[in-house]
Motif scaffolding. Structure first.
Motif, PDB file in Angstrom:
ATOM      1  N   PRO A   1      33.193  45.055  45.766  1.00  0.00           N
ATOM      2  CA  PRO A   1      32.687  46.161  45.170  1.00  0.00           C
ATOM      3  C   PRO A   1      33.695  47.286  45.025  1.00  0.00           C
ATOM      4  O   PRO A   1      33.641  48.335  44.414  1.00  0.00           O
ATOM      5  CB  PRO A   1      31.562  46.582  46.022  1.00  0.00           C
ATOM      6  N   SER A   2      34.798  47.037  45.858  1.00  0.00           N
ATOM      7  CA  SER A   2      36.093  48.120  45.620  1.00  0.00           C
ATOM      8  C   SER A   2      37.110  47.590  45.144  1.00  0.00           C
ATOM      9  O   SER A   2      38.186  48.233  44.775  1.00  0.00           O
ATOM     10  CB  SER A   2      36.659  48.464  47.191  1.00  0.00           C
ATOM     11  N   SER A   3      36.900  46.653  44.192  1.00  0.00           N
ATOM     12  CA  SER A   3      38.160  46.138  43.307  1.00  0.00           C
ATOM     13  C   SER A   3      38.473  46.979  42.109  1.00  0.00           C
ATOM     14  O   SER A   3      39.652  47.102  42.019  1.00  0.00           O
ATOM     15  CB  SER A   3      37.499  44.615  42.833  1.00  0.00           C
ATOM     16  N   SER A   4      37.735  47.946  41.731  1.00  0.00           N
ATOM     17  CA  SER A   4      38.057  48.863  40.797  1.00  0.00           C
ATOM     18  C   SER A   4      39.167  49.834  41.349  1.00  0.00           C
ATOM     19  O   SER A   4      40.206  50.329  40.667  1.00  0.00           O
ATOM     20  CB  SER A   4      37.034  49.643  40.143  1.00  0.00           C
ATOM     21  N   ALA A   5      38.830  50.340  42.657  1.00  0.00           N
ATOM     22  CA  ALA A   5      39.597  51.284  43.325  1.00  0.00           C
ATOM     23  C   ALA A   5      40.836  50.684  43.598  1.00  0.00           C
ATOM     24  O   ALA A   5      42.003  51.150  43.264  1.00  0.00           O
ATOM     25  CB  ALA A   5      38.987  51.775  44.676  1.00  0.00           C
ATOM     26  N   GLN A   6      41.115  49.306  44.216  1.00  0.00           N
ATOM     27  CA  GLN A   6      42.342  48.601  44.126  1.00  0.00           C
ATOM     28  C   GLN A   6      42.925  48.343  42.942  1.00  0.00           C
ATOM     29  O   GLN A   6      44.327  48.399  43.145  1.00  0.00           O
ATOM     30  CB  GLN A   6      41.886  47.259  45.068  1.00  0.00           C
ATOM     31  N   ALA A   7      42.411  48.118  42.073  1.00  0.00           N
ATOM     32  CA  ALA A   7      43.197  48.076  40.708  1.00  0.00           C
ATOM     33  C   ALA A   7      43.766  48.841  40.258  1.00  0.00           C
ATOM     34  O   ALA A   7      44.842  49.032  39.815  1.00  0.00           O
ATOM     35  CB  ALA A   7      42.340  47.254  39.488  1.00  0.00           C
ATOM     36  N   ALA A   8      43.169  50.041  40.259  1.00  0.00           N
ATOM     37  CA  ALA A   8      43.706  51.390  40.064  1.00  0.00           C
ATOM     38  C   ALA A   8      44.705  51.920  40.832  1.00  0.00           C
ATOM     39  O   ALA A   8      45.609  52.461  40.426  1.00  0.00           O
ATOM     40  CB  ALA A   8      42.456  52.745  39.983  1.00  0.00           C
TER      41      ALA A   8
ATOM     42  N   VAL B   1      32.232  52.940  40.300  1.00  0.00           N
ATOM     43  CA  VAL B   1      33.060  52.022  39.116  1.00  0.00           C
ATOM     44  C   VAL B   1      32.727  52.531  37.881  1.00  0.00           C
ATOM     45  O   VAL B   1      31.706  52.634  37.307  1.00  0.00           O
ATOM     46  CB  VAL B   1      32.180  50.571  39.391  1.00  0.00           C
ATOM     47  N   ARG B   2      34.001  52.601  36.943  1.00  0.00           N
ATOM     48  CA  ARG B   2      34.068  53.032  35.794  1.00  0.00           C
ATOM     49  C   ARG B   2      34.709  51.876  35.024  1.00  0.00           C
ATOM     50  O   ARG B   2      34.843  52.261  33.703  1.00  0.00           O
ATOM     51  CB  ARG B   2      34.555  54.364  35.836  1.00  0.00           C
ATOM     52  N   GLN B   3      35.208  50.958  35.624  1.00  0.00           N
ATOM     53  CA  GLN B   3      35.927  49.893  34.768  1.00  0.00           C
ATOM     54  C   GLN B   3      35.113  49.035  33.761  1.00  0.00           C
ATOM     55  O   GLN B   3      33.910  48.600  34.504  1.00  0.00           O
ATOM     56  CB  GLN B   3      36.827  48.949  35.577  1.00  0.00           C
ATOM     57  N   PRO B   4      35.099  48.974  32.525  1.00  0.00           N
ATOM     58  CA  PRO B   4      34.080  48.529  31.695  1.00  0.00           C
ATOM     59  C   PRO B   4      33.552  47.077  32.133  1.00  0.00           C
ATOM     60  O   PRO B   4      32.438  46.679  32.004  1.00  0.00           O
ATOM     61  CB  PRO B   4      34.670  48.633  30.399  1.00  0.00           C
ATOM     62  N   ARG B   5      34.582  46.379  32.354  1.00  0.00           N
ATOM     63  CA  ARG B   5      34.394  44.886  32.820  1.00  0.00           C
ATOM     64  C   ARG B   5      33.463  45.002  33.968  1.00  0.00           C
ATOM     65  O   ARG B   5      32.730  44.031  33.978  1.00  0.00           O
ATOM     66  CB  ARG B   5      35.559  44.091  33.132  1.00  0.00           C
TER      67      ARG B   5
ATOM     68  N   TYR C   1      27.637  44.429  36.507  1.00  0.00           N
ATOM     69  CA  TYR C   1      26.503  45.086  37.148  1.00  0.00           C
ATOM     70  C   TYR C   1      25.197  45.267  36.237  1.00  0.00           C
ATOM     71  O   TYR C   1      24.166  45.100  36.336  1.00  0.00           O
ATOM     72  CB  TYR C   1      26.754  46.474  37.860  1.00  0.00           C
ATOM     73  N   VAL C   2      25.680  45.379  34.873  1.00  0.00           N
ATOM     74  CA  VAL C   2      24.536  45.315  33.847  1.00  0.00           C
ATOM     75  C   VAL C   2      23.878  43.842  34.059  1.00  0.00           C
ATOM     76  O   VAL C   2      22.726  43.645  33.723  1.00  0.00           O
ATOM     77  CB  VAL C   2      24.990  45.785  32.470  1.00  0.00           C
ATOM     78  N   ARG C   3      24.757  42.733  33.756  1.00  0.00           N
ATOM     79  CA  ARG C   3      24.523  41.583  33.727  1.00  0.00           C
ATOM     80  C   ARG C   3      23.603  41.236  35.026  1.00  0.00           C
ATOM     81  O   ARG C   3      22.291  40.454  34.979  1.00  0.00           O
ATOM     82  CB  ARG C   3      25.462  40.524  33.846  1.00  0.00           C
TER      83      ARG C   3
END
Length: 282
Positions: free
Chosen positions: A5-12, A244-248, A253-255
């Motif tokens: 769940p922290s992948s967005s932060a790490q990618a940024a 999380v703000r990364q569209p992908r 999470y929507v799915r």
């Protein structure tokens, strides 16, 4: 689903590190020379470039000066602060108490017309009673060892319930059945909370589903998460809150929410599960 769940932060963080690496190359120097100009150990430069350490505002200004790119400092500092807000430890957020965080969540709910919530641990804040919120926040404060401002924090949390009745907001909520049976506070506190769920269920702004204990899983139980207008997802873990703000990832999470919604029962069936949890308390 995302690996973490922290992948967005790490990618940024990695994207920011790449921008800093480009500054070094554009300045035609190497990491050791940058470290010398900045007056710190080369190991620090390596940690920042490999996204293993977050630079401070002063670090970024020194980095840009060393590379002759002072004009980029403000933008990089703003980016760094945004990355820092993606993954926030609860102890850091609660270092002065819980009230401020509750006020921030109030603002988030005020801005969103649609809030979808999956809760696998506790009743969501906008449905909580005073007694339930007090018992829950007492447990969190004791566990984290953070300052006690529970009275003010509870008031700030319960203020969110106004959006159930005004402003054109809509709440689509999925609750695991074990949340109904996990006692927070006294038996009376829990019974009052469950009865309050029955009270809010008929509201036009509320769509409440309960995922039965025996539901065959096509989506496994996840950490609690909140979707705001398909623009922002908040994931709550034991130690941190992840924005999380990364569209992908938001799409994932929507799915997941869509899949979990298929497991839930609603209406009379959901009320029956709530009443059964109340009867079990007695």
């Amino acid at each position: 689903m995302p690996a973490s769940p922290s992948s967005s932060a790490q990618a940024a963080r990695q994207a920011l590190a790449l921008r800093l690496a480009h500054l070094i190359r554009d300045a035609h120097i190497n990491g050791r020379e940058l470290s010398t100009r900045c007056g710190w150990n080369p190991a620090k430069t390596s940690r920042i470039l490999h996204a293993k350490a977050a630079p401070s505002d002063a670090d970024i200004r020194a980095w840009c000066t060393a590379c002759g790119a002072e004009d980029q400092a403000d933008d990089l500092i703003a980016t760094n602060r945004a990355v820092d807000s993606m993954y926030m430890e609860w102890r850091r957020l609660h270092q002065a108490g819980m009230r401020r965080v509750q006020q921030d969540v109030f603002a988030r709910n005020a801005a969103a017309k649609l809030c979808r919530a999956y809760t696998s641990n506790v009743i969501p804040g906008f449905f909580q009673t005073v007694a339930y919120a007090e018992a829950l926040m007492r447990a969190i404060t004791d566990f984290q060892g953070t300052p006690d401002d529970i009275t003010e924090a509870v008031a700030a949390r319960l203020a969110r319930s106004r959006f159930l009745y005004e402003g054109g907001h809509h709440f689509v909520v999925l609750i695991e059945e074990w949340v109904l049976r996990s006692r927070i506070g006294t038996i009376q506190t829990m019974a009052g909370q469950l009865n309050h769920l029955l009270t809010v269920m008929p509201l036009p702004s509320v769509s409440l589903g309960v995922i039965p204990l025996g539901a065959p899983r096509t989506v496994w139980p996840l950490e609690a998460f909140y979707l705001y207008d398909n623009q922002h997802t908040v994931v709550e873990t034991l130690t941190a809150v992840i924005n999380v703000r990364q569209p992908r990832e938001i799409s994932d999470y929507v799915r997941a929410f869509t899949g979990l919604a298929k497991l839930a029962v609603r209406g009379d069936a959901a009320r029956a599960l709530i009443r059964s949890a109340i009867d079990a308390l007695e």
